[in-house]
Write an enzyme that holds these catalytic residues in place. Sequence first.
Site, PDB file in Angstrom:
ATOM      1  N   ASP A  68       0.861  -1.174   0.000  1.00 10.47           N
ATOM      2  CA  ASP A  68       0.000   0.000   0.000  1.00 10.47           C
ATOM      3  C   ASP A  68       0.907   1.237   0.000  1.00 10.47           C
ATOM      4  O   ASP A  68       2.115   1.146   0.270  1.00 10.47           O
ATOM      5  CB  ASP A  68      -0.879  -0.037   1.252  1.00 10.47           C
TER       6      ASP A  68
ATOM      7  N   ASP B   7      -2.168  -0.685   5.913  1.00 14.34           N
ATOM      8  CA  ASP B   7      -2.505  -0.059   7.193  1.00 14.34           C
ATOM      9  C   ASP B   7      -3.948   0.398   7.303  1.00 14.34           C
ATOM     10  O   ASP B   7      -4.422   0.709   8.396  1.00 14.34           O
ATOM     11  CB  ASP B   7      -1.614   1.161   7.426  1.00 14.34           C
TER      12      ASP B   7
ATOM     13  N   GLY C 112      -5.357   2.621  -3.292  1.00 15.17           N
ATOM     14  CA  GLY C 112      -6.601   3.243  -3.709  1.00 15.17           C
ATOM     15  C   GLY C 112      -6.374   4.403  -4.652  1.00 15.17           C
ATOM     16  O   GLY C 112      -7.312   4.913  -5.267  1.00 15.17           O
TER      17      GLY C 112
END
Length: 259
Positions: free
Chosen positions: A10, A209, A45
Site C-alpha cells: 500500500d 494499514d 486506492g
Amino acid sequence: MTEQSVIFFDIDGTLLDHNKELPATAKEAIFQLKENGHVVAIATGRAPFMYADLREELGIHSYVSYNGQYVVLEGEVIYTNPLNKSSLLNFTEKALHNNHPVVYMDHEDMRANVPEHPYINESIASLKINQFPTHDPYYYQDRALYQTLLFCAEGEEKQYEREFKDFDFVRWHPVSVDVVPKGGSKAIGIKKMVEKLGIPRDRQYAFGDGLNDLEMLSSIENSVAMGNAEEVIKLAAKYVTHPVDDDGIYHGLKMAGLL
C-alpha cells in the site's frame, strides 16, 4: 537461489509516512528485494497518475490502482473494472441536484464537473500531490472511469448508498467519498496479477494499514500490518511491524524472512 516471491505495498501510511515522504530504509529494502529477484508491486486506492513519481523512484512497473479496478503487470494493463456508465450518469444528475460536486477519474487524469469548490480544494490538497482536477463536466462521456469522488459532508452519502447499488461508497476525507464499482477490492486486483505471475500463495506478501487493505491482508497468506494501523487491521494480518515512520517496511520484511 532464493525462490521468487511477490510483495504488494500500500502507499499512504505504508510506503509513505504521514508527511507523504518515503523513509530511506523503505527505499533501500525495496531495492534489496528487487536485487534478490522478487516481484515488487503497489496496491493502492490511488489513481495511477497520483504515484507515477513514486513508481519511477522505486523502479516499480506492476501495480493495482483504484483499490483493484485497474491492474498493470510490468507495464501491461491486465485487468480493468470500470464504473457502470448509465448508473454514473444518474448518479451525476442526483449529485448536481444536491449541489454536491463530483470528480471523474480514469487512468490518466481527473476532471471536476464544477469550476471550483472549497471541498475539492480541501480534500485534494491533503493528498500532497502535484495534480489538481480541472473543469470538464462531460469527462464521463466516451471513456472508462474507474472511480469518482463525491464531495459532501459526513452522512450525506447515505442517500446515494441507498439508491446506487452498482457502487461502493468509501469515505476517505471529512468532505469527500470514493465511489467505486460494487465489490471491487485490492484483493481481486491482486488475484488477477498473481494468476498471471504463477507465484504460489505461500510466496505472496502484502503490507497495509488502512480499512481498504482489510480484504487484501485477510486473503494474502503472508500479510503485514503497519504499527500505525487500526486494531482491526492488525488482527487480520499474520505479522504486525513497526509504524511507517519507525522503519516499518524494513522491520516487516525482516519479520517475514524476506531480508
